[in-house]
Design an enzyme around this catalytic site. Sequence first.
Site, PDB file in Angstrom:
ATOM      1  N   LYS A  66       0.830  -1.203   0.000  1.00 52.52           N
ATOM      2  CA  LYS A  66       0.000   0.000   0.000  1.00 52.52           C
ATOM      3  C   LYS A  66       0.864   1.253   0.000  1.00 52.52           C
ATOM      4  O   LYS A  66       0.601   2.200  -0.749  1.00 52.52           O
ATOM      5  CB  LYS A  66      -0.868  -0.045   1.262  1.00 52.52           C
ATOM      6  CG  LYS A  66      -2.162   0.682   1.171  1.00 52.52           C
ATOM      7  CD  LYS A  66      -3.060   0.251   2.337  1.00 52.52           C
ATOM      8  CE  LYS A  66      -2.262   0.215   3.623  1.00 52.52           C
ATOM      9  NZ  LYS A  66      -2.948  -0.409   4.746  1.00 52.52           N
TER      10      LYS A  66
ATOM     11  N   THR B  44       4.068   1.555  -0.948  1.00 59.91           N
ATOM     12  CA  THR B  44       4.787   1.710  -2.218  1.00 59.91           C
ATOM     13  C   THR B  44       3.848   2.212  -3.303  1.00 59.91           C
ATOM     14  O   THR B  44       4.251   3.024  -4.148  1.00 59.91           O
ATOM     15  CB  THR B  44       5.428   0.381  -2.694  1.00 59.91           C
ATOM     16  OG1 THR B  44       4.424  -0.620  -2.755  1.00 59.91           O
ATOM     17  CG2 THR B  44       6.536  -0.080  -1.782  1.00 59.91           C
TER      18      THR B  44
ATOM     19  N   ARG C 271       1.872   8.328   6.959  1.00 60.53           N
ATOM     20  CA  ARG C 271       2.127   8.290   8.394  1.00 60.53           C
ATOM     21  C   ARG C 271       3.629   8.197   8.639  1.00 60.53           C
ATOM     22  O   ARG C 271       4.372   7.694   7.790  1.00 60.53           O
ATOM     23  CB  ARG C 271       1.457   7.060   9.005  1.00 60.53           C
ATOM     24  CG  ARG C 271      -0.048   7.165   9.011  1.00 60.53           C
ATOM     25  CD  ARG C 271      -0.677   5.850   9.360  1.00 60.53           C
ATOM     26  NE  ARG C 271      -0.512   4.898   8.269  1.00 60.53           N
ATOM     27  CZ  ARG C 271      -0.854   3.628   8.325  1.00 60.53           C
ATOM     28  NH1 ARG C 271      -1.356   3.131   9.434  1.00 60.53           N
ATOM     29  NH2 ARG C 271      -0.700   2.839   7.289  1.00 60.53           N
TER      30      ARG C 271
ATOM     31  N   LYS D 285       8.275  -5.985  11.366  1.00 61.25           N
ATOM     32  CA  LYS D 285       7.647  -5.414  10.188  1.00 61.25           C
ATOM     33  C   LYS D 285       8.580  -4.513   9.396  1.00 61.25           C
ATOM     34  O   LYS D 285       8.396  -4.305   8.196  1.00 61.25           O
ATOM     35  CB  LYS D 285       6.409  -4.621  10.646  1.00 61.25           C
ATOM     36  CG  LYS D 285       5.425  -4.286   9.565  1.00 61.25           C
ATOM     37  CD  LYS D 285       4.119  -3.802  10.182  1.00 61.25           C
ATOM     38  CE  LYS D 285       3.230  -3.130   9.153  1.00 61.25           C
ATOM     39  NZ  LYS D 285       3.689  -1.815   8.740  1.00 61.25           N
TER      40      LYS D 285
ATOM     41  N   ALA E  22      -3.992   1.702  13.843  1.00 63.42           N
ATOM     42  CA  ALA E  22      -5.158   1.530  12.980  1.00 63.42           C
ATOM     43  C   ALA E  22      -6.230   0.658  13.628  1.00 63.42           C
ATOM     44  O   ALA E  22      -7.255   0.409  13.016  1.00 63.42           O
ATOM     45  CB  ALA E  22      -4.733   0.951  11.641  1.00 63.42           C
TER      46      ALA E  22
ATOM     47  N   PHE F 127      -4.182  -0.825   7.387  1.00 66.16           N
ATOM     48  CA  PHE F 127      -4.813  -2.136   7.203  1.00 66.16           C
ATOM     49  C   PHE F 127      -5.589  -2.221   5.873  1.00 66.16           C
ATOM     50  O   PHE F 127      -5.278  -1.516   4.918  1.00 66.16           O
ATOM     51  CB  PHE F 127      -5.737  -2.454   8.385  1.00 66.16           C
ATOM     52  CG  PHE F 127      -5.038  -2.602   9.707  1.00 66.16           C
ATOM     53  CD1 PHE F 127      -3.703  -3.005   9.789  1.00 66.16           C
ATOM     54  CD2 PHE F 127      -5.711  -2.347  10.893  1.00 66.16           C
ATOM     55  CE1 PHE F 127      -3.069  -3.156  11.030  1.00 66.16           C
ATOM     56  CE2 PHE F 127      -5.088  -2.494  12.127  1.00 66.16           C
ATOM     57  CZ  PHE F 127      -3.781  -2.895  12.182  1.00 66.16           C
TER      58      PHE F 127
ATOM     59  N   PHE G 220       4.307  -8.721  -8.854  1.00 67.23           N
ATOM     60  CA  PHE G 220       5.443  -9.503  -8.363  1.00 67.23           C
ATOM     61  C   PHE G 220       5.989 -10.290  -9.542  1.00 67.23           C
ATOM     62  O   PHE G 220       5.238 -10.657 -10.443  1.00 67.23           O
ATOM     63  CB  PHE G 220       4.995 -10.473  -7.263  1.00 67.23           C
ATOM     64  CG  PHE G 220       4.916  -9.847  -5.898  1.00 67.23           C
ATOM     65  CD1 PHE G 220       3.976  -8.864  -5.610  1.00 67.23           C
ATOM     66  CD2 PHE G 220       5.786 -10.230  -4.882  1.00 67.23           C
ATOM     67  CE1 PHE G 220       3.892  -8.283  -4.355  1.00 67.23           C
ATOM     68  CE2 PHE G 220       5.712  -9.648  -3.629  1.00 67.23           C
ATOM     69  CZ  PHE G 220       4.775  -8.687  -3.357  1.00 67.23           C
TER      70      PHE G 220
ATOM     71  N   TRP H  48       7.389  -0.701  -7.753  1.00 65.18           N
ATOM     72  CA  TRP H  48       8.449  -1.225  -6.901  1.00 65.18           C
ATOM     73  C   TRP H  48       9.734  -1.358  -7.720  1.00 65.18           C
ATOM     74  O   TRP H  48      10.813  -0.951  -7.278  1.00 65.18           O
ATOM     75  CB  TRP H  48       8.044  -2.593  -6.313  1.00 65.18           C
ATOM     76  CG  TRP H  48       8.983  -3.060  -5.239  1.00 65.18           C
ATOM     77  CD1 TRP H  48       8.871  -2.838  -3.908  1.00 65.18           C
ATOM     78  CD2 TRP H  48      10.202  -3.799  -5.415  1.00 65.18           C
ATOM     79  NE1 TRP H  48       9.936  -3.382  -3.233  1.00 65.18           N
ATOM     80  CE2 TRP H  48      10.776  -3.974  -4.136  1.00 65.18           C
ATOM     81  CE3 TRP H  48      10.872  -4.314  -6.531  1.00 65.18           C
ATOM     82  CZ2 TRP H  48      11.973  -4.651  -3.941  1.00 65.18           C
ATOM     83  CZ3 TRP H  48      12.069  -4.988  -6.342  1.00 65.18           C
ATOM     84  CH2 TRP H  48      12.613  -5.159  -5.040  1.00 65.18           C
TER      85      TRP H  48
END
Lengths: 565, 565
Positions: free
Chosen positions: A81, A83, A104, A115, A283, A311, A391, A419
Amino acid sequence: MHQRTARPIDPNSDAAIAGRVAPLPIEQVAAKLAIPPEALYRYGPHKGKLGLDFVGSLATRPRGKLILVTAISPTPAGEGKTTTTIGLGDALARLGRKAAICLREPSLGPVFGAKGGATGGGHAQIIPMQDINLHFTGDLHAISAAHNLLSALIDNHVYWGNALEIDTRRIAWRRVMDLNDRALRHITVGLGGPANGFPREDGFDITVASEVMAIFCLAESLADLEARLSRMVVAQTRARRLIRAEQLEGVGSMVALLRDAFQPNIVQTMEGTPALVHGGPFANIAHGCNSVIATKSALALADFVVTEAGFGADLGAEKFLDIKCRQAGLEPAAAVVVATVRALKMHGGVPLKELGTPNPEAVALGAGNLKRHVENLRKFGVPVVVALNRFTSDTEAERAAVAEAVAPLGVNVHDCSHWANGGAGAEGLAREVEALAVTPSSFRLLYPDAAPLAAKIETVAREIYRAARVEFAPTARAKLAEFEAQGFGALPVCMAKTQYSFSADPSLRNAPVDHVLPVREVRLSAGAGFVVALAGDIMTMPGLPSKPAAHDIFVTPDGIIAGLS
Amino acid sequence: MHQRTARPIDPNSDAAIAGRVAPLPIEQVAAKLAIPPEALYRYGPHKGKLGLDFVGSLATRPRGKLILVTAISPTPAGEGKTTTTIGLGDALARLGRKAAICLREPSLGPVFGAKGGATGGGHAQIIPMQDINLHFTGDLHAISAAHNLLSALIDNHVYWGNALEIDTRRIAWRRVMDLNDRALRHITVGLGGPANGFPREDGFDITVASEVMAIFCLAESLADLEARLSRMVVAQTRARRLIRAEQLEGVGSMVALLRDAFQPNIVQTMEGTPALVHGGPFANIAHGCNSVIATKSALALADFVVTEAGFGADLGAEKFLDIKCRQAGLEPAAAVVVATVRALKMHGGVPLKELGTPNPEAVALGAGNLKRHVENLRKFGVPVVVALNRFTSDTEAERAAVAEAVAPLGVNVHDCSHWANGGAGAEGLAREVEALAVTPSSFRLLYPDAAPLAAKIETVAREIYRAARVEFAPTARAKLAEFEAQGFGALPVCMAKTQYSFSADPSLRNAPVDHVLPVREVRLSAGAGFVVALAGDIMTMPGLPSKPAAHDIFVTPDGIIAGLS
């Protein structure tokens, strides 16, 4: 002995990729948004804050278009999200639009835990990533200090005679630390004799779970910040009278601690697009989006502002819309739902280790999760597009399965490779977002302020989670009635639920129906201005894993910080 | 409702006085020390940090003269050590000397407690005082985060199997917070069931009491910082094997958290004299002076560097000389002992409320305290001068009594009015300091590295405190032997004793003799590189008073922080 030079740096790490880009001087980044030099408070050459006088002067300017990036229900396979938010911002800038990103700011807990940081990845990062992921401009430290000063003042008040008659068993104001530290979840304080106060149970939350953080991210001005902090309910007397923060006489000091932090931060993407990175509430027990002051500043300065919510869309987007947009008078012009073939495959029932095997059928099945998020967002009247974050293991057939699945909803899917390719990889998405954003708005909130609190919870459960019904614990129902009697009935609700499922059961992937949402507990965040409904156990102080990221972060002999991701 | 605009600002407050001066751009301040712009990392227009590459490049430059400002034993009447340091620096600058000041940075604990900030007062302040007294450039927050990350890693290690066999009853590494919070002195952590770890006793110290802070202030480089952090002893096994910080695998992350903080801060006095304000360890269980890296940088950049040490000369100067100068290879060219008529009157037996009544006899009697500090400093071979910090209530006869008392020692007393008049009020002192500083040095340490640890403690007690003898608790003596067996015998000792008396009894003012110094406990600070000897109860987490300063700090509607002192 300690081996200082022995560790190699991974050239494919996010830190190494970001390190190969020379950032623009922050003055140049600010100039892209016509921010005058005197309004820019510099933290070194590549970070800045916008002065509050300047921010205040923006109130009357016309606003740009607000684009919300949200996602399917998260899985261990990842969605991307942040990226996508960065890539879309860069793509809009590449198309010649005056674009800004709002994100954020990271917490040290995940940075040193499992994470990692929160600055994107690959060629879609905000920089300087090391600075942003570590102390940045000190905002989280300021929030911790303001929060804990109030904690100290509460215990100090009790110590010096307790004129307010605080019931030490009913102090709701825990302490905070910006780290993952499970040993601090439940503690006893004030031990060791009369000189140290009255023993009582207490605990630490991670700083991003502090109501001060939620307030910081919803306040419109320093005056609003002070008024909201003053209103916070921190304890009760034995007679259940509410004790508010202002009664502890430390709100002025809290605002003093927060004054500089409250100025929005400005940095840049790897492609030089301005990014306002400011605030970062949890969140679950909070609303999970960056500060209103940053979003509004960006909207006054740019034509397109891309932002994200925490989320999946059931939690993040719903709260972004029903809490942040409601309170701040914002409305998004379009929403992007980020999905990946891998994650949809997991929603379709494929286990993590088999995600490398092509399986278009599972993707089609798992796309039920994506479809429901799209349908939900339309209930708010927001135009929607899907960003399929590519991906290398994805197949053509799998990607086609996603597009097919949502075609009946009239929603387009854009293959995105930001990405790997930066903004160039998200230009298709950017073009569609731009087109959607000029359609006339039909934005609406999910429920009116005037609805009873229980009805608000039931509306979210029914419309967004597709629950058959809500099961309120008797104490929760009684508390909702108490909050309404105390005058808090008009507040929106902030749902604290697992992010892994539409239901309260994290193992129910994809698009479950007819489940029951158990609301065990409700809490009042009187300063932030919402009532938290807890559906399940919500962790407000994470722990570290057995091999935390902290083991792998180091400073090279040249002074470069390595190992951050 | 909260009254945001109701509070008046005191025009005679330190904050208001400082607010009437327009600070120079920090580039201009740096230019006074020929610091190139590319070596200056700016935090807004009036604060900066010096890049570590630049700092490293200074190592081979000739050093200026180091002037130590210390004081008589403190009393509630006040001495004004920080204002004298600032006033003397300004006076040297007024005389055309290339001068710089080195000070400790303030802690939020005293700022919100009773003591107030640490930026001087009246017309002898460093600015911007609000910024410096609050978060400044975030150094203390970085130190708290690095310290507490190690705490979290220790409990996390135990949680995930405890391969190091840490005895949870013998974890010496407490947690820290940069606030006064007595309720956190003694706590239990890890409560609430298996998911939260193993319950154990713990506690919080104030951040300035962290060994990380002591190390930060003694390390010569990032590599030295890392090596010292690695060496810290944090726990023991049941078999009493020492567990070092490096075994927790988080030292790299700690250095990453500290990297930017480790750059010395530069600000200015109200008269524009450069001030390096960096680090601030406790003066009891640590050595109480600003960072070595700031002091050495200043010495390479200026001809005269004025710095201060904590508490009175028996503690602050002794540790400055025997710990900081010993470890860093520094030597002071002169020492200034700050005294006030009021404080000497208290040492002469006058109670606080009668200090307004002229009493030259009491001053003469109380000057015994001053004389002993002067004699003590001479044991280090340092030339001494007395700064008599003027109060409006002082009489000529009282001031004359001070000069007369120390005349037999061949020491001059300079009447100083820098509080009222800035640097102009300390020019006489500056002239003498300059003259003293050019006399050939005969600096010597009080004891050799090779002396046994107990003998080092006894030397300080005999030579500085004038104790008849030291009474070691049996466990303390056993521990000293243990430290020596473990290879720590060559470390200097760091005395933790009341600052109010030469003895361990705070009620014994003036110049007591023949007292007994009880050493109840000794602790190893293996990373900082000293052995702490505790003579009496030392508080490492202060509490807030019944009317804390936090009640009176606020932000005006114009965004100005008021109420700081």
